[in-house]
Scaffold this active site. Structure first.
Site, mmCIF file in Angstrom:
data_model
loop_
_atom_site.group_PDB
_atom_site.id
_atom_site.type_symbol
_atom_site.label_atom_id
_atom_site.label_comp_id
_atom_site.label_asym_id
_atom_site.label_seq_id
_atom_site.Cartn_x
_atom_site.Cartn_y
_atom_site.Cartn_z
ATOM 1 C CE LYS A 163 3.924 -1.186 4.333
ATOM 2 N NZ LYS A 163 3.759 -1.470 3.008
ATOM 3 C CD GLN A 171 2.136 -0.106 0.045
ATOM 4 O OE1 GLN A 171 2.824 0.036 1.010
ATOM 5 N NE2 GLN A 171 1.310 -1.072 -0.048
ATOM 6 C CG ASP A 224 8.298 -4.128 -0.054
ATOM 7 O OD1 ASP A 224 7.813 -4.437 1.323
ATOM 8 O OD2 ASP A 224 7.917 -3.110 -0.475
#
Ligand code: NDP
Length: 295
Positions: free
Chosen positions: A54, A98, A121
């Site tokens: 990412k 994460q 997200d």
């Protein structure tokens, strides 16, 4: 094999190129790069790989990447302090923590602490609620990527029968909401669904987000259906390293389907592309600019 294989890598490259163009224009307008902060807690190898890729993709798109790595022993309060510092940081447009987090940390509390405007997200309850009520929202990256692939393959989805297998908050539920938003007729199936093969056989669109290797078989598929395989499962093979397969049995399903995403090379690359897309969109909205075109 009769099905067209949907090339997620090529589709992702197109999105990433558009993000890079939008990021350069954003910098010209505002005098700064859009920025994504990633937070990794602990040493889970798969998570470390995801976060690294990412960060790399963020840089390649001309955006700033701020990477925070904390030890597995980090207390929940320390992680919440970091989020509280990132929320008002003007260089940071997106915050990605994460998952999974170590057991001493409540992921729901951490997600709730992220500024919804930076929740790239799309997991914050405010963004989930906005998606559910049809308002502009930051939408979870994986289902957003699936929708992109479906529209590219099929065009208008209105009136099509869609079956989403899986009802998680990060894939199944937002996928179903996106498909409703596109006027498909949607069924959500899960582990308690009766006669799953029969339910799947109705579908013009199948989205498999189950986490069970090759569960969905060719004789479950309506001829010509479009099959999106979200699953990432490592199974024995490939000289001990293991091999990645989806939730769909590719060999049998590709004999029947009209189009299918492969694993790897289907949905996976789209997830990162949509993370970059959400970051550039968040940057524009925070700066009071209209959303970048085509994203
Ligand atoms: P979850 O484990 O959170 O959810 C799985 C869902 O599948 C649940 O709703 C569960 O039902 C349902 N399910 C489990 N077993 C069955 C069964 N036998 N029949 C029908 N439904 C079943 O997983 P995620 O949604 O997080 O992820 C799903 C898959 O997608 C995983 O393989 C994951 O690795 C992959 N993934 C891939 C991404 C990508 O970028 N390509 C990103 C995110 C995930 P119930 O609710 O009843 O328990």
């Amino acid at each position: 094999m009769s099905a067209a294989v949907i090339d997620g890598r090529a589709a992702a490259a197109e999105v990433r190129a558009k993000v890079a163009t939008a990021a350069a224009a954003f910098q010209t307008k505002t005098g700064r790069q859009p920025g994504l902060a990633t937070v990794l807690v602990g040493e889970d190898p798969a998570s470390a790989v995801y976060v690294r890729s990412k960060g790399k993709a963020t840089g390649e798109a001309g955006m700033a990447s701020f990477s925070h790595t904390l030890p597995a022993s980090t207390a929940e309060g320390e992680l919440l302090d970091l989020v509280a510092a990132l929320n008002p940081d003007d260089a940071v447009d997106g915050i990605l923590v994460q998952l999974p987090l170590p057991p001493q940390i409540d992921a729901a509390r951490v997600i709730a602490a992220i500024d919804p405007a930076k929740d790239v997200d799309g997991f914050h309850a405010l963004n989930a609620g906005r998606l559910a009520t049809g308002l502009d929202a930051l939408v979870p990256c994986t289902p957003l990527g699936c929708l992109h692939l479906l529209k590219a393959q099929l065009g208008d989805l209105a009136g099509l029968e869609a079956v989403v297998v899986g009802r998680s908050n990060i894939v199944g539920k937002p996928m179903a909401l996106l498909l409703i938003g596109a006027s498909a007729t949607v069924t959500i199936a899960h582990s308690r669904t009766r006669d799953l093969p029969e339910v799947v056989r109705r579908a013009d669109i199948v989205v498999a987000a189950v986490g069970r290797a090759e569960m969905i078989k060719g004789d479950w598929i309506k001829p010509g259906a479009t099959v999106i395989d979200v699953g990432i499962n490592r199974v024995p093979g490939d000289g001990g390293k293991g091999r990645l397969v989806g939730d769909v049995e590719f060999a049998s399903v590709s004999e029947v389907a009209g189009a299918i995403t492969p694993v790897p090379g289907g949905v996976g690359p789209m997830t990162i592309a949509m993370l970059l897309r959400n970051t550039i969109v968040a940057a524009h909205r925070r700066a009071g600019l209209t959303d970048p075109e085509g994203l």
